[in-house]
Design a protein around this motif. Structure first.
Motif, mmCIF file in Angstrom:
data_model
loop_
_atom_site.group_PDB
_atom_site.id
_atom_site.type_symbol
_atom_site.label_atom_id
_atom_site.label_comp_id
_atom_site.label_asym_id
_atom_site.label_seq_id
_atom_site.Cartn_x
_atom_site.Cartn_y
_atom_site.Cartn_z
ATOM 1 N N GLN A 59 110.199 12.298 -19.853
ATOM 2 C CA GLN A 59 111.158 11.217 -19.615
ATOM 3 C C GLN A 59 111.304 10.879 -18.138
ATOM 4 O O GLN A 59 112.309 10.299 -17.727
ATOM 5 N N HIS A 123 123.673 7.730 -23.884
ATOM 6 C CA HIS A 123 122.525 6.924 -23.469
ATOM 7 C C HIS A 123 121.379 7.864 -23.081
ATOM 8 O O HIS A 123 121.579 8.872 -22.415
ATOM 9 N N GLN A 124 120.150 7.537 -23.508
ATOM 10 C CA GLN A 124 119.008 8.416 -23.245
ATOM 11 C C GLN A 124 118.790 8.665 -21.754
ATOM 12 O O GLN A 124 118.476 9.783 -21.340
ATOM 13 N N CYS A 125 118.968 7.626 -20.947
ATOM 14 C CA CYS A 125 118.780 7.784 -19.503
ATOM 15 C C CYS A 125 119.868 8.669 -18.913
ATOM 16 O O CYS A 125 119.609 9.484 -18.017
#
Length: 243
Positions: A59, A123-125
């Motif tokens: 990521q 949120h993924q971030c």
């Protein structure tokens, strides 16, 4: 505080980057090289190894390149000092960092900016940024641990009725005792604090049992930024060595 609205455009992972990551051979080689750099006597080489390790994480696509203002037009409304890994690498390779602390400040800014803009906890971030920050703090301890900060020699003072040889011998004993005491502190920041106290004429024993902790602010306009505190055994905390 950031307005409660969803970003206009989310970031997307680079598909080519994900395909390249499937080739584990080159990745393992880079990891091995980065591990070797983390044991270097040169502190900035250790910083380079730490950055490589971060850029090899899953990521990393969230943090590799600058945010495109055309894709995320409101980004600069909320983030005043953007930072990304490609910019970090350029600055590091060109010797633009004065020391490891300046480097660490920019690394933390990458993650803090991500948490601040993508403020929703699910949120993924946001999740990736917090995980990355935690990993960096572990790597930063390795950067500090390899470093051996020399302690200043004890100041010589003339004493009436005491020979210079006896005075020198006493100074050596005092210094050895100080070094033994300072070696008791496993936290690199506490060791640095002990060195600081000693340079002022104090004793490293004053910070026995102390520890440090990095906390992320959760509220207000500074949400997502980090503070590192010194904690005394009594629980009282301090924000700087001087304090």
């Amino acid at each position: 505080a950031r307005p409660a609205k969803k970003p206009v455009v989310d970031y997307f992972f680079d598909e080519d980057e994900e395909k390249a990551r499937n080739n584990r051979g080159p990745i393992r080689k880079q990891q091995k090289e980065a591990e070797a750099q983390l044991t270097s006597e040169d502190q900035m080489v250790r910083c380079s190894g730490a950055l490589t390790m971060l850029m090899l994480r899953d990521q990393v696509g969230w943090f590799r390149y600058p945010v495109d203002p055309e894709e995320v037009p409101d980004y600069r409304e909320h983030i005043s000092m953007p930072m990304d890994f490609s910019t970090l690498r350029r600055k590091l390779d060109h010797g633009e960092y004065a020391d490891h602390n300046a480097f660490a400040e920019d690394v933390r800014r990458v993650y803090v900016n991500a948490v601040k803009y993508n403020w929703k906890p699910d949120h993924q971030c946001h999740i990736a940024a917090k995980d990355g920050l935690s990993e960096f703090e572990s790597l930063f301890q390795r950067i500090l641990t390899v470093e051996s900060t020399p302690m200043p020699p004890p100041q010589s003072r003339k004493r009436y009725g005491v020979s210079s040889a006896a005075s020198e011998d006493g100074g050596k004993k005092a210094r050895n005792k100080q070094l033994d005491s300072n070696s008791q502190h496993s936290d690199p920041r506490v060791r640095a604090l002990a060195d600081y106290l000693y340079s002022l004429g104090g004793s490293a024993d004053l910070v026995d049992g102390w520890y440090t902790k990095t906390e992320v602010r959760k509220e207000g306009s500074t949400a997502g930024t980090c503070d590192t505190y010194f904690f005394a055994p009594s629980g009282k905390r301090f924000r700087s060595k001087a304090e």
